[in-house]
Design a protein around this motif. Structure first.
Motif, PDB file in Angstrom:
ATOM      1  N   GLY A 180       0.783  -1.230   0.000  1.00 36.51           N
ATOM      2  CA  GLY A 180       0.000   0.000   0.000  1.00 36.51           C
ATOM      3  C   GLY A 180       0.818   1.286   0.000  1.00 36.51           C
TER       4      GLY A 180
ATOM      5  N   LYS B 262      -4.069  -8.243  -0.815  1.00 34.03           N
ATOM      6  CA  LYS B 262      -3.310  -7.282  -0.016  1.00 34.03           C
ATOM      7  C   LYS B 262      -2.156  -8.051   0.608  1.00 34.03           C
ATOM      8  CE  LYS B 262      -7.154  -6.532   2.314  1.00 34.03           C
ATOM      9  NZ  LYS B 262      -7.056  -5.081   2.367  1.00 34.03           N
TER      10      LYS B 262
ATOM     11  N   LYS C 223      -4.520  -8.061   9.074  1.00 37.95           N
ATOM     12  CA  LYS C 223      -5.461  -8.018   7.943  1.00 37.95           C
ATOM     13  C   LYS C 223      -6.409  -9.216   7.959  1.00 37.95           C
ATOM     14  CE  LYS C 223      -2.375  -5.338   4.867  1.00 37.95           C
ATOM     15  NZ  LYS C 223      -3.177  -4.226   4.322  1.00 37.95           N
TER      16      LYS C 223
ATOM     17  N   ASP D  50       0.659  -8.750  -7.610  1.00 42.31           N
ATOM     18  CA  ASP D  50       1.386  -7.493  -7.790  1.00 42.31           C
ATOM     19  C   ASP D  50       0.446  -6.497  -8.473  1.00 42.31           C
ATOM     20  OD1 ASP D  50       1.234  -8.446 -10.387  1.00 42.31           O
ATOM     21  OD2 ASP D  50       3.388  -8.622 -10.693  1.00 42.31           O
ATOM     22  N   VAL D  51       0.945  -5.343  -8.858  1.00 36.29           N
ATOM     23  CA  VAL D  51       0.077  -4.306  -9.421  1.00 36.29           C
ATOM     24  C   VAL D  51      -0.631  -4.826 -10.672  1.00 36.29           C
ATOM     25  CG1 VAL D  51       0.029  -2.031 -10.520  1.00 36.29           C
ATOM     26  CG2 VAL D  51       1.363  -2.380  -8.431  1.00 36.29           C
TER      27      VAL D  51
ATOM     28  N   GLY E 191      -5.868   1.803   4.079  1.00 36.38           N
ATOM     29  CA  GLY E 191      -6.140   0.866   2.998  1.00 36.38           C
ATOM     30  C   GLY E 191      -6.338   1.671   1.731  1.00 36.38           C
ATOM     31  N   THR E 192      -5.940   1.092   0.615  1.00 36.36           N
ATOM     32  CA  THR E 192      -6.232   1.698  -0.687  1.00 36.36           C
ATOM     33  C   THR E 192      -6.826   0.646  -1.621  1.00 36.36           C
ATOM     34  OG1 THR E 192      -3.929   1.313  -1.317  1.00 36.36           O
ATOM     35  CG2 THR E 192      -4.528   3.559  -0.651  1.00 36.36           C
ATOM     36  N   GLY E 193      -6.566  -0.630  -1.317  1.00 39.73           N
ATOM     37  CA  GLY E 193      -7.194  -1.698  -2.089  1.00 39.73           C
ATOM     38  C   GLY E 193      -8.712  -1.557  -1.999  1.00 39.73           C
TER      39      GLY E 193
ATOM     40  N   LYS F 291      -9.803   0.988  -4.592  1.00 37.77           N
ATOM     41  CA  LYS F 291      -9.727   0.520  -5.981  1.00 37.77           C
ATOM     42  C   LYS F 291     -10.911  -0.384  -6.286  1.00 37.77           C
ATOM     43  CE  LYS F 291      -4.740   0.126  -5.294  1.00 37.77           C
ATOM     44  NZ  LYS F 291      -3.714  -0.904  -4.953  1.00 37.77           N
TER      45      LYS F 291
HETATM   46  C1  LIG Z   1      -3.286  -1.293  -3.721  1.00 38.92           C
HETATM   47  C2  LIG Z   1      -2.296  -2.355  -3.519  1.00 38.92           C
HETATM   48  C3  LIG Z   1      -1.943  -2.758  -2.236  1.00 38.92           C
HETATM   49  C4  LIG Z   1      -2.571  -2.186  -1.001  1.00 38.92           C
HETATM   50  O1  LIG Z   1      -3.708  -2.958  -0.657  1.00 38.92           O
HETATM   51  P1  LIG Z   1      -4.434  -2.779   0.761  1.00 38.92           P
HETATM   52  O2  LIG Z   1      -5.647  -3.613   0.612  1.00 38.92           O
HETATM   53  O3  LIG Z   1      -4.740  -1.338   0.912  1.00 38.92           O
HETATM   54  O4  LIG Z   1      -3.502  -3.285   1.782  1.00 38.92           O
HETATM   55  C5  LIG Z   1      -1.015  -3.774  -2.096  1.00 38.92           C
HETATM   56  N1  LIG Z   1      -0.447  -4.351  -3.164  1.00 38.92           N
HETATM   57  C6  LIG Z   1      -0.780  -3.990  -4.423  1.00 38.92           C
HETATM   58  C7  LIG Z   1      -0.132  -4.691  -5.556  1.00 38.92           C
HETATM   59  C8  LIG Z   1      -1.699  -2.981  -4.646  1.00 38.92           C
HETATM   60  O5  LIG Z   1      -1.997  -2.614  -5.898  1.00 38.92           O
END
Ligand SMILES: *Cc1c(COP(=O)(O)O)cnc(C)c1O
Length: 745
Positions: free
Chosen positions: A99, A483, A489, A564-565, A590-592, A595
């Motif tokens: 993250g 994540k 988590k 991964d991304v 959190g950012t996942g 998204k």
């Molecule tokens: C966005 C992202 C994360 C972060 O995810 P969280 O759920 O916020 O922990 C981790 N790894 C990758 C590859 C991501 O794109």
């Protein structure tokens, strides 16, 4: 940048007899030439982002999109018989963990697109975050040799701007590699590579080398100082060239943003340069530093709030240790003079118990300190930094994280982007808040959205089949928990919830159950034993269910390898449900979660991090909130006994028993260790993260989703409401807030 010229260059590229890698470099270079042809005037004031992590992902598509040539380039090369999607095999630039590193990448993207002068500083690791494979269900790590096949056509080595970084026992050359970030402005991510000797090269070899030995700790300190000192050094030198050694205007020309504590040595280096090299009096140097630095805290987990042994710093950076000690004396005197109680002075101390508290250095020196979601900032004020907050309340503020819609919507979900285009024109691409005006009750709109979700699920299933050799159940609910693997988590809680559903299905208690696929993606840190055990447990559950003819048409668990991304760009648009089940109080933001929301997944989550703000905007009724709140968790402190808890909760007991009763083979005692983490005081408390306490509420939430999913109109409506109310979680909004309230750029 001349778009016509770029298109012409692309048209003239000959594809015959070239390997994909050769073409990749040729096309990328053509784009780079255009990016670099842009003449920029130097802004009066500039912000610099200091981060040890940048999880950039694949650069190719993002850059072509930014240049406005992606669609045309696809057509041009398709006509030549070459499919640009071939470059989906290009390695991610995975110079980050999760993250925090991805946030840095989103922020660079937003700043460039909005035209803010924000440049990044970091480390150019020879190997990125390890590549993950599963062997017998267990994680195996392989070195990520990300430059090997495709190279790095998106950066330029700036040999002539290399500079020395000095340690007591070695001199290291920091060679910058500049990666332009293209948008309304062309900003730069400058990553330093360590050179000069085999010893020096180790500094930029790996991201987060193990730090459980003294040698490991020293290497981490070297990494952190290495890039911070190179960055501060060059920026200070430039200032002196332009304005002389008075430094009166330094803070007007630049601002340094510390992404967590990893770059806090930049503060000490800045003070060292000013006082030792430019002979600025210490007090005045501190005053200038206080106008220059800003700090973002990303976690309250103690292991991420770095504390370095005084002795270790002394050993390789004696001057820096001296500066930090002097800063402690200086700050303590000031606090005392201002009448701070002794107890608070101790809590704010820069040096205590023989260790430098890097977070306290950052808080003391920074003009602004921010948390990354409302609840997290509240916890910073009330708990972690309560003394500093009482002392200086105006310093603290919140900026809830965000994600860039260019990667997490335009690139990864072109179908949804077109859906918005058709209904709103293209204005939403600049101003995401316009998507809020979509009518989520309109039948035609719902049908169109539902079709897109089905298509993205189909694409995801095809991708997983290609990558993992596993066919996902069609017409199932896709639930994703993707994540980093960490106990807080609570992937373990999801694992146990799946077992609960599995047993209930087998017992015939869930007659109307809609087929469901649980998709996991997560890497466990190489040295994090328990996290690896959780991966193994989930893989064993996946196998158990896959081999059970009674349920394998209804329930499926897939743990994809090497999340991964780029994998995220497939899983996120193809998921119906987003699992965000951290113990309340532990997930800073959190950012996942953002998204997934942006792509129309509903959240099954706890009231933690940005989940709270997500349901505030998308409506609690459109999501599935469950579990103990922060207040409840705090009230449980000292009263919760998981051994007693399972005695009164047989439905919990039945699933935890599988860890020890031979349901799974466990020759090495790995699952037994998971049981121990739940029931024994193996570290400060049994079931530290309240996995068992929140387990049945999670099962109930999952079954509620399962029931409501059957009403396709209702459920699709909830999904669309989430998607169309996600604009707040754009990193454009976050960056605007940083620019206005924190950086003044
Ligand atoms: C966005 C992202 C994360 C972060 O995810 P969280 O759920 O916020 O922990 C981790 N790894 C990758 C590859 C991501 O794109």
């Amino acid at each position: 940048m001349n778009r016509e010229r770029l298109i012409k260059t692309l048209q003239n590229i000959d594809v015959t007899d070239k390997t994909a890698a050769e073409l990749y470099r040729e096309i990328s270079s053509a784009c780079m030439d255009e990016i670099l042809s842009e003449k920029q005037k130097a802004p009066a004031r500039c912000a610099y982002y200091f981060s040890v992590e940048y999880l950039m992902g694949r650069m190719f598509f993002n850059n072509l999109l930014a240049l406005g040539v992606l669609d045309e380039a696809r057509e041009i090369f398709a006509a030549k018989g070459f499919d640009l999607n071939t470059f989906e095999d290009v390695e991610d630039a995975a110079l980050g963990n999760g993250g925090l590193g991805r946030l840095a990448a989103c922020y660079l993207d937003s700043a460039a697109n909005l035209g803010y002068p924000l440049n990044g500083y970091g480390i150019r690791y020879r190997y990125g975050l390890f590549r993950q494979k599963f062997v017998g269900g267990e994680q195996v790590e392989e070195a990520d040799d990300w430059l090997k096949i495709w190279g790095d056509p998106w950066s330029i080595r700036k040999e002539r701007e290399a500079r020395e970084v000095r340690f007591a026992d070695m001199v290291v050359i920091a060679v910058p590699y500049d990666m332009p970030v293209y948008g309304k402005s062309v900003n730069v991510l400058r990553l330093f590579q360590a050179e000069g000797s085999p010893e020096a090269e180790k500094i930029s070899e790996y991201l987060y080398p193990a730090d459980d030995t003294e040698e490991g700790k020293l290497l981490r300190i070297r990494q952190e100082y290495f890039f911070s000192a190179a960055a501060v050094g060059e920026r200070t030198e430039r200032y002196v060239r332009e304005y002389g050694t008075d430094f009166g205007k330094f803070a007007e020309s630049c601002v340094f943003q510390l992404n967590d504590t990893h770059a806090v040595f930049a503060v000490a280096e800045f003070l060292r340069l000013l006082t030792k090299v430019y002979k600025v009096p210490f007090g005045r140097a501190v005053t200038i530093a206080k106008k220059t630095f800003r700090y973002t805290n990303h976690t309250i987990l103690p292991e991420a709030l770095e504390r370095w042994d005084e002795e270790l710093v002394e050993k390789i950076l004696p001057e820096i240790a001296g500066i930090l000690k002097r800063l402690q004396i200086y700050a303590a005197a000031a606090w005392k003079a201002e009448g701070c109680p002794r107890e608070e002075i101790v809590r704010m101390s820069i040096l205590g118990g023989g260790k430098f508290a890097m977070a306290n250095v950052a808080v003391y020196v920074s003009e602004r300190v921010n948390g990354v979601a409302e609840i997290h900032t509240k916890i910073l004020k009330e708990r972690l930094f309560s003394a500093a907050y009482r002392h200086d309340p105006d310093k603290f503020l919140n900026v809830t994280n965000g994600v860039t819609q260019r990667r997490w919507l335009l690139l990864c979900n072109e179908e949804l982007a077109r859906f918005y285009d058709e209904r709103l024109g293209s204005g939403w691409r600049e101003d995401l808040s316009l998507i809020r005006s979509i009518d989520c009750d309109d039948a035609e709109t719902l049908a169109a959205f539902s079709k897109i979700k089905a298509e993205k699920k189909r694409q995801l299933a095809a991708y997983i089949e290609k990558k993992e050799g596993i066919k996902l159940l069609p017409d199932a609910i896709y639930i994703a928990q993707v994540k980093r693997l960490h106990e807080y988590k609570r992937q373990l809680m999801t694992a146990l919830a799946i077992l609960r559903i599995y047993f209930d299905l087998k017992a015939g208690k869930l007659p109307d159950f809609t087929p469901t696929v649980f998709i996991f993606g997560a890497k466990a840190a190489g040295s994090y034993k328990r996290a690896k055990e959780i991966i193994l447990f989930l893989n064993k559950i996946a196998e158990l269910i896959a081999n059970d003819g009674e349920v394998n048409g209804k329930l499926q668990v897939v743990f994809v390898q090497n999340y991964d991304v780029s994998y995220a760009e497939k899983i996120i648009p193809g998921s119906d449900v987003s699992l965000q089940v951290s113990t309340a109080g532990f997930e800073a933001s959190g950012t996942g979660n953002m998204k997934l929301m942006m792509n129309g997944a509903v959240t099954v989550g706890t009231m933690d991090g940005a989940n709270i703000e997500i349901v505030e905007r998308a409506g609690r009724e459109n999501n599935y909130i469950f579990g103990a709140s922060v207040e409840e968790i705090n009230a449980l402190e000292g009263k919760y006994d998981p051994v007693k808890f399972v005695k009164t909760h047989p439905r919990v007991r039945e699933v935890t028993d599988t860890l020890t009763d031979g349901t799974f083979s466990d020759a090495d005692g790995k699952l037994k260790d998971l049981a121990a983490s739940l029931f024994e005081e193996t570290y400060n408390r049994a079931d530290h993260y309240y996995v068992l306490y929140d387990l049945l509420p999670l099962v109930d939430a999952l079954l509620k989703v399962n029931g409501e999913y059957r009403d396709r109109t209702l459920f699709t409506g909830k999904q669309l409401k989430n998607a169309t109310r996600s604009a707040f979680f754009s990193s454009d909004r976050a960056i605007k807030t940083y620019a206005e309230k924190i950086w003044g750029i």
